[in-house]
Enzyme design. Structure first.
Site, short mmCIF file in Angstrom:
data_model
loop_
_atom_site.label_atom_id
_atom_site.label_comp_id
_atom_site.label_asym_id
_atom_site.label_seq_id
_atom_site.Cartn_x
_atom_site.Cartn_y
_atom_site.Cartn_z
N SER A 128 41.35 8.44 58.57
CA SER A 128 41.03 9.82 58.21
C SER A 128 39.83 9.88 57.28
CB SER A 128 42.25 10.45 57.52
OG SER A 128 41.91 11.65 56.87
N TYR A 153 48.90 9.71 50.56
CA TYR A 153 48.60 9.68 52.01
C TYR A 153 47.22 9.02 52.22
CZ TYR A 153 46.51 11.18 56.33
OH TYR A 153 45.83 11.18 57.51
N LYS A 157 45.95 5.22 54.07
CA LYS A 157 44.91 5.02 55.09
C LYS A 157 43.91 3.97 54.61
CE LYS A 157 46.46 7.83 58.19
NZ LYS A 157 47.02 7.28 59.46
C1 WQD Z 1 41.02 23.03 55.44
C2 WQD Z 1 40.43 24.08 54.54
C3 WQD Z 1 41.72 24.52 52.57
C4 WQD Z 1 45.19 26.28 54.57
C5 WQD Z 1 43.89 17.75 55.78
C6 WQD Z 1 44.11 16.34 55.34
C7 WQD Z 1 43.33 15.41 56.22
C8 WQD Z 1 43.69 15.66 57.66
C9 WQD Z 1 43.43 17.11 58.03
C10 WQD Z 1 45.40 14.11 58.29
C11 WQD Z 1 40.55 23.71 53.07
C12 WQD Z 1 41.65 25.75 53.46
C13 WQD Z 1 43.95 25.68 54.33
C14 WQD Z 1 45.40 27.61 54.11
C15 WQD Z 1 43.16 27.67 53.24
N1 WQD Z 1 45.04 15.33 57.90
N2 WQD Z 1 42.97 26.37 53.69
N3 WQD Z 1 44.37 28.26 53.46
O1 WQD Z 1 42.85 19.67 53.66
O2 WQD Z 1 40.65 19.52 54.96
O3 WQD Z 1 42.54 18.06 55.59
O4 WQD Z 1 44.22 17.92 57.13
O5 WQD Z 1 44.68 13.19 58.56
O6 WQD Z 1 43.66 14.08 55.87
O7 WQD Z 1 43.61 16.21 54.02
O8 WQD Z 1 42.68 20.47 56.07
O9 WQD Z 1 43.42 22.49 57.22
O10 WQD Z 1 44.64 21.77 55.10
O11 WQD Z 1 42.34 22.72 54.95
O12 WQD Z 1 42.26 28.27 52.64
O13 WQD Z 1 46.51 28.21 54.28
O14 WQD Z 1 41.17 25.29 54.71
O15 WQD Z 1 41.57 24.91 51.20
O16 WQD Z 1 39.38 24.16 52.40
P1 WQD Z 1 42.13 19.47 54.94
P2 WQD Z 1 43.36 21.89 55.86
#
Ligand code: WQD
Length: 341
Positions: A128, A153, A157
């Site tokens: 990741s 997590y 990785k």
């Molecule tokens: C994306 C953006 C949030 C939800 C994670 C893991 C990564 C991978 C993918 C496994 C951010 C914003 C989110 C919400 C929001 N997983 N957001 N409101 O955190 O980039 O990555 O998932 O491998 O390892 O870290 O993805 O989709 O959670 O967030 O504003 O209800 O959307 O702040 O900026 P992230 P995400």
């Protein structure tokens, strides 16, 4: 002639199931290993419905070394292993760190031990972009510094990548790649497989589609006061089907290698989009206004990350074919299919 079999751990999961479809499309026969801890059995039926071929299914926990050995030693014609099976919720990993270290690391070490003893080769690991933390420079290349992970997590990785590097050094004939995913989103165009978050979605896109489907009252945007053009965080959102095709390309890359190798590839689109851009694009694609509110920042979020994908383009001979609109359209279609069934 033995079919070109590929073991796919976590093959009933989100990226795993899409990869099984693309493996079958490329003439391979997946053998799914899954314990259905975080996936559903009906997804195996859906893979057959899409492709006409039912993957073999082995129901076992990937940390069960002796169970895996018993079940796999009879298999011939194994051309590779793709290891998806892992716990992957960043927030949960801070509450249950030992579960994450045990499951994610013990499953990887069990499979590597097995590879050696059973004479398998070509190991593809699901890593990741989280290993980079908050990069100093963008876009992120595979040589960008690995920073202290923001969560257990992310640390699992990083640790698994170190385990594989040491494994390959000690077993020079082995061929191993680590694929660093950016943000996988979307679903298969058939709407027969897609993301199945359990409980309240952690990730942005499933939360958006569930809000649009009326399952959630509103989306909270976690902060709009970041140092970005519109104040919201930027990510590299890659269509899960493009990501699945990259796994087929990675297997074929390893099969092509004459000698042992350990290599790492970023899998993203090379483009960054903000949360508000994703919302606006979704509204355009779905033809609706999304109910969202600006809320406080989410701890652990990094401000901006997107990939340099030149290395994967060249070495894997792979390019993304789908964009953010395609992914959001397919995610929305999948969400509506869930509501109908
Ligand atoms: C994306 C953006 C949030 C939800 C994670 C893991 C990564 C991978 C993918 C496994 C951010 C914003 C989110 C919400 C929001 N997983 N957001 N409101 O955190 O980039 O990555 O998932 O491998 O390892 O870290 O993805 O989709 O959670 O967030 O504003 O209800 O959307 O702040 O900026 P992230 P995400």
């Amino acid at each position: 002639m033995d079919k070109k079999r590929i073991i796919v751990t976590g093959g009933a999961g989100y990226i795993g199931s899409h990869t099984c479809v693309e493996l079958i499309n490329a003439g391979y026969t997946p053998i799914i290993i899954d314990n259905f801890f975080n996936s559903e059995r009906f997804i195996v039926d859906r893979i057959e419905q899409i492709t006409g071929l039912r993957p073999d299914l082995i129901e076992v926990d990937c940390t069960d070394y002796s169970g895996l050995m018993t079940l796999l030693k009879g298999y011939k014609g194994i051309e590779g292993i793709i290891h998806f099976a892992a716990y992957k919720a960043v927030g949960e990993s801070t509450q249950k760190p030992v579960d994450y270290y045990y499951n994610n690391i013990a499953s990887t070490t069990a499979l590597l031990k097995l590879m050696n003893i059973l004479g398998f080769n070509n190991f593809v690991f699901s890593s990741s972009c989280t290993v980079y933390g908050q990069p100093d420079e963008l876009p992120v290349t595979e040589n960008s510094p690995i920073k202290t992970a923001e969560s257990p997590y992310g640390r699992t990785k990083q640790m698994c990548e170190d385990v594989m590097k040491d494994y390959q050094k000690a077993n020079q004939d082995q061929k191993v790649v680590s694929l660093r995913y950016f943000n996988p989103i979307g679903a298969h165009s058939s709407s027969l497989i897609g993301e199945l978050p359990r409980g309240v979605p952690n990730n942005l896109v499933p939360y958006i589609t569930q809000t649009a489907a009326g399952l959630r009252d509103h989306l909270t945007v976690f902060g709009d006061d970041y140092d970005t053009p519109d104040g919201t965080c930027i990510r590299d959102y890659i269509h899960v089907v493009d990501l699945a095709k990259a796994h087929v390309a990675a297997i074929e890359y390893l099969i092509r290698q004459k000698n042992g190798i350990y290599n790492v590839f970023n899998l993203g689109t090379g483009r960054g989009n903000s949360v508000l851009e994703v919302i606006r694009t979704f509204e355009e694609v779905a033809g609706l206004k999304l109910n969202y509110k600006i809320g406080p920042r989410r701890s652990g979020d990094i401000v901006k990350v997107y990939a340099d994908v030149a290395k994967a383009n060249k070495d894997l001979e792979w390019e993304t074919e789908l964009d953010l609109k395609d992914a959001l359209r397919d995610a929305w279609s999948w969400e509506r299919s869930l509501k109908e069934n």
